[in-house]
Motif scaffolding. Structure first.
Motif, mmCIF file in Angstrom:
data_model
loop_
_atom_site.group_PDB
_atom_site.id
_atom_site.type_symbol
_atom_site.label_atom_id
_atom_site.label_comp_id
_atom_site.label_asym_id
_atom_site.label_seq_id
_atom_site.Cartn_x
_atom_site.Cartn_y
_atom_site.Cartn_z
ATOM 1 N N TRP A 197 -11.328 69.230 24.248
ATOM 2 C CA TRP A 197 -11.657 68.665 25.552
ATOM 3 C C TRP A 197 -11.988 69.787 26.537
ATOM 4 C CZ3 TRP A 197 -6.981 68.560 23.104
ATOM 5 C CH2 TRP A 197 -5.915 69.241 23.691
ATOM 6 N N GLY A 198 -12.582 69.417 27.677
ATOM 7 C CA GLY A 198 -12.993 70.391 28.669
ATOM 8 C C GLY A 198 -14.495 70.563 28.716
ATOM 9 N N PHE A 199 -14.940 71.767 29.015
ATOM 10 C CA PHE A 199 -16.360 72.082 29.179
ATOM 11 C C PHE A 199 -17.062 72.028 27.824
ATOM 12 C CE2 PHE A 199 -19.531 75.349 31.066
ATOM 13 C CZ PHE A 199 -20.305 74.321 31.599
ATOM 14 N N ASN A 200 -18.303 71.512 27.827
ATOM 15 C CA ASN A 200 -19.009 71.289 26.559
ATOM 16 C C ASN A 200 -20.480 71.641 26.637
ATOM 17 O OD1 ASN A 200 -18.974 70.456 23.844
ATOM 18 N ND2 ASN A 200 -19.658 68.382 24.365
ATOM 19 N N ARG A 201 -20.833 72.545 27.529
ATOM 20 C CA ARG A 201 -22.245 72.879 27.722
ATOM 21 C C ARG A 201 -22.914 73.358 26.441
ATOM 22 N NH1 ARG A 201 -24.743 77.516 31.845
ATOM 23 N NH2 ARG A 201 -26.935 77.156 31.293
ATOM 24 N N PHE A 202 -22.187 74.106 25.618
ATOM 25 C CA PHE A 202 -22.770 74.663 24.398
ATOM 26 C C PHE A 202 -22.269 73.963 23.129
ATOM 27 C CE2 PHE A 202 -22.954 78.078 27.542
ATOM 28 C CZ PHE A 202 -24.290 78.434 27.459
ATOM 29 N N GLY A 203 -21.699 72.781 23.299
ATOM 30 C CA GLY A 203 -21.218 72.064 22.137
ATOM 31 C C GLY A 203 -19.908 72.584 21.592
ATOM 32 N N GLN A 204 -19.151 73.307 22.430
ATOM 33 C CA GLN A 204 -17.897 73.906 21.959
ATOM 34 C C GLN A 204 -16.811 72.890 21.636
ATOM 35 O OE1 GLN A 204 -19.474 74.465 25.012
ATOM 36 N NE2 GLN A 204 -18.008 75.398 26.446
ATOM 37 N N LEU A 205 -17.029 71.618 22.015
ATOM 38 C CA LEU A 205 -16.066 70.584 21.669
ATOM 39 C C LEU A 205 -16.329 70.003 20.281
ATOM 40 C CD1 LEU A 205 -15.604 68.627 25.016
ATOM 41 C CD2 LEU A 205 -14.569 70.784 24.265
ATOM 42 N N GLY A 206 -17.468 70.369 19.688
ATOM 43 C CA GLY A 206 -17.750 69.950 18.323
ATOM 44 C C GLY A 206 -18.099 68.493 18.153
ATOM 45 N N ASP A 207 -18.462 67.829 19.230
ATOM 46 C CA ASP A 207 -18.732 66.383 19.187
ATOM 47 C C ASP A 207 -20.217 66.062 19.152
ATOM 48 O OD1 ASP A 207 -19.394 67.191 21.760
ATOM 49 O OD2 ASP A 207 -18.813 65.270 22.657
ATOM 50 N N ALA B 297 -22.269 67.444 21.286
ATOM 51 C CA ALA B 297 -22.671 67.581 22.693
ATOM 52 C C ALA B 297 -22.977 66.237 23.325
ATOM 53 C CB ALA B 297 -23.862 68.536 22.831
ATOM 54 N N ALA B 298 -22.170 65.245 22.971
ATOM 55 C CA ALA B 298 -22.376 63.901 23.520
ATOM 56 C C ALA B 298 -22.020 63.838 24.994
ATOM 57 C CB ALA B 298 -21.548 62.882 22.733
ATOM 58 N N SER C 234 -28.178 81.032 18.473
ATOM 59 C CA SER C 234 -28.431 79.911 19.387
ATOM 60 C C SER C 234 -27.095 79.198 19.623
ATOM 61 C CB SER C 234 -29.475 78.958 18.791
ATOM 62 O OG SER C 234 -29.115 78.557 17.477
ATOM 63 N N TYR C 235 -26.977 77.970 19.237
ATOM 64 C CA TYR C 235 -25.698 77.280 19.340
ATOM 65 C C TYR C 235 -25.673 76.140 18.331
ATOM 66 C CZ TYR C 235 -28.180 73.813 22.227
ATOM 67 O OH TYR C 235 -29.054 72.870 22.693
ATOM 68 N N ARG C 236 -24.474 75.645 18.072
ATOM 69 C CA ARG C 236 -24.301 74.542 17.144
ATOM 70 C C ARG C 236 -23.281 73.591 17.742
ATOM 71 N NH1 ARG C 236 -24.922 73.853 11.333
ATOM 72 N NH2 ARG C 236 -23.589 72.118 10.665
ATOM 73 N N THR C 237 -23.571 72.301 17.715
ATOM 74 C CA THR C 237 -22.721 71.340 18.413
ATOM 75 C C THR C 237 -21.725 70.619 17.504
ATOM 76 O OG1 THR C 237 -24.358 69.567 18.157
ATOM 77 C CG2 THR C 237 -24.519 70.950 20.137
ATOM 78 N N THR C 238 -21.775 70.892 16.218
ATOM 79 C CA THR C 238 -20.796 70.353 15.275
ATOM 80 C C THR C 238 -20.353 71.487 14.355
ATOM 81 O OG1 THR C 238 -22.557 69.674 13.747
ATOM 82 C CG2 THR C 238 -21.738 68.004 15.295
ATOM 83 N N PRO C 239 -19.202 71.370 13.713
ATOM 84 C CA PRO C 239 -18.703 72.464 12.872
ATOM 85 C C PRO C 239 -19.661 72.854 11.750
ATOM 86 C CG PRO C 239 -16.957 70.899 13.346
ATOM 87 C CD PRO C 239 -18.227 70.268 13.837
ATOM 88 N N GLY C 240 -19.827 74.174 11.600
ATOM 89 C CA GLY C 240 -20.615 74.715 10.503
ATOM 90 C C GLY C 240 -19.740 75.675 9.713
#
Length: 379
Positions: A153-163, A165-166, A218-224
């Protein structure tokens, strides 16, 4: 940010990056949680009896004592018994011995997980679930529940929540996928990494300097998944880099390397690179641009940013390879690394050094320390 060990700069960081991410081998049932945490300008530690103490800067209530008053010496946080803790840049999260999770401090991005963006000067509970480990980054938090599920939870600008980036900000926990085999997690400035019980390592979020270890910038919004290895043990996310150990005792880092925080010479690395040829590393913590790790003989080594003397080598020269902290061999893997460093010894004593502008060393002064000094915690 730590976490993030801030890791996760978290970690360490910490943004530590939290700072928190020290764990036993990922194939084990549960991680070994940290009892020492450092944010940008504050520090917290849990004593053997479970009482929690914090000190340093308190402009956002990150000390949890119900005030906004900075503290030059440790102040106790309530009277509950605590089991694990991690500090974000300007907030703190901790797990009580009953498994409940509590956070306090800055909440501008919903990182306290209480459904609001209201700053809290005392611990507020995150839902009613029970957790086994937690890691706080710059403005996001991730934690593993008792059932093995992972939530952020919290900030998710770069998809760090793994959801995927919904959402841009999440003020309450969001589940990361459907897996129930997560073992440990670490939150950096804007990226997250976690291990599963099968020893695999997964990362997501910002990878602008390769900090996910996936070979991308770049970035990834789900676990890799990071490589194909199944022997990852401890992982810690710093500001724009990540470090981890494997069960064989080798140490690996990746991401930004402007200060030598990868423990090797050269520029950024988008995939894990081994730090030296030593195979006796037992734990690592990544902070803002600094990392520290312990070897099996109990020696403590740090590297990277040294602007505040946090490498304790008598200089302010940044180091691209691990340098030993004194000659003591009693260090444990419980440490927090950033612009200041705090670490525990086997006798349960706590030592801090480096930047002290906000009294984060807990020695009653705001004088920076170029070498470890013991923190006196009330009986």
């Amino acid at each position: 940010m730590s976490r993030r060990l801030v890791i996760h700069v978290i970690a360490v960081v910490l943004f530590a990056a939290g700072v928190a991410g020290l764990a036993q081998p990922a194939s084990a049932a549960a991680p070994v949680n940290s009892t020492v945490a450092g944010g940008y300008a504050h520090t917290c530690a849990i004593r053997a009896g479970g009482d929690l103490w914090c000190w340093g800067g308190n402009g956002t209530g990150q000390l949890g004592d119900g005030t906004l008053t900075a503290r030059t010496t440790p102040v106790r946080v309530g009277d509950a018994a605590w089991a694990a803790i991690d500090a974000g840049t300007s907030f703190t999260c901790a797990i009580r011995v009953d498994g409940t999770l509590w956070c306090w401090g800055s909440n501008t991005r919903g990182q306290l997980g209480d459904g609001t963006t209201t700053r809290r000067t005392a611990p507020v509970q995150v839902g009613t679930a029970t957790y086994t480990t937690v890691s706080a980054g710059d403005s996001h938090v991730c934690a593993v529940r008792s059932d093995g599920t992972l939530w952020c939870w919290g900030f998710n600008r770069f998809g760090q929540l793994g959801d995927g980036a919904a959402v841009y900000n999440a003020t309450s926990p969001l589940q990361v996928g459907t897996a129930t085999t997560w073992a440990g997690v670490t939150a950096g400035f804007a990226h997250t990494c976690a291990t599963r019980t099968d020893g695999t390592l997964w990362c997501w979020g910002d990878s602008s300097t390769g900090q996910l270890g996936l070979g991308i910038l770049s970035y990834r919004t789900t676990p890799g998944q990071v490589g194909t290895g199944t022997d990852w043990a401890a992982v810690s996310a710093g500001h724009l880099f990540t470090c981890a150990t494997r069960t064989g005792g080798s140490l690996w880092c990746w991401g930004e390397n402007g200060y030598g925080q990868l423990g090797v010479s050269g520029t950024y690395q988008a995939a894990p690179v081994r730090v030296g040829d030593v195979s006796s590393w037992t734990g690592v913590t990544a902070g803002f641009d600094t990392a520290c790790a312990v070897r099996a003989d109990g020696s403590l080594w740090c590297w990277g940013n040294n602007a505040s003397g946090q490498l304790a080598d008598g200089t302010t020269t940044h180091r691209y390879a691990p340098v030993r902290i004194g000659t003591t061999t009693g260090w444990t893997s419980d440490a927090a690394a950033g612009y200041h460093v705090c670490a525990e010894r086997a006798d349960a004593s706590l030592w801090c050094w480096g930047n002290n502008a906000s009294a984060q060393l807990g020695d009653g002064t705001t004088t920076s320390r170029p070498a470890p000094a013991q923190v006196t915690l009330p009986a």
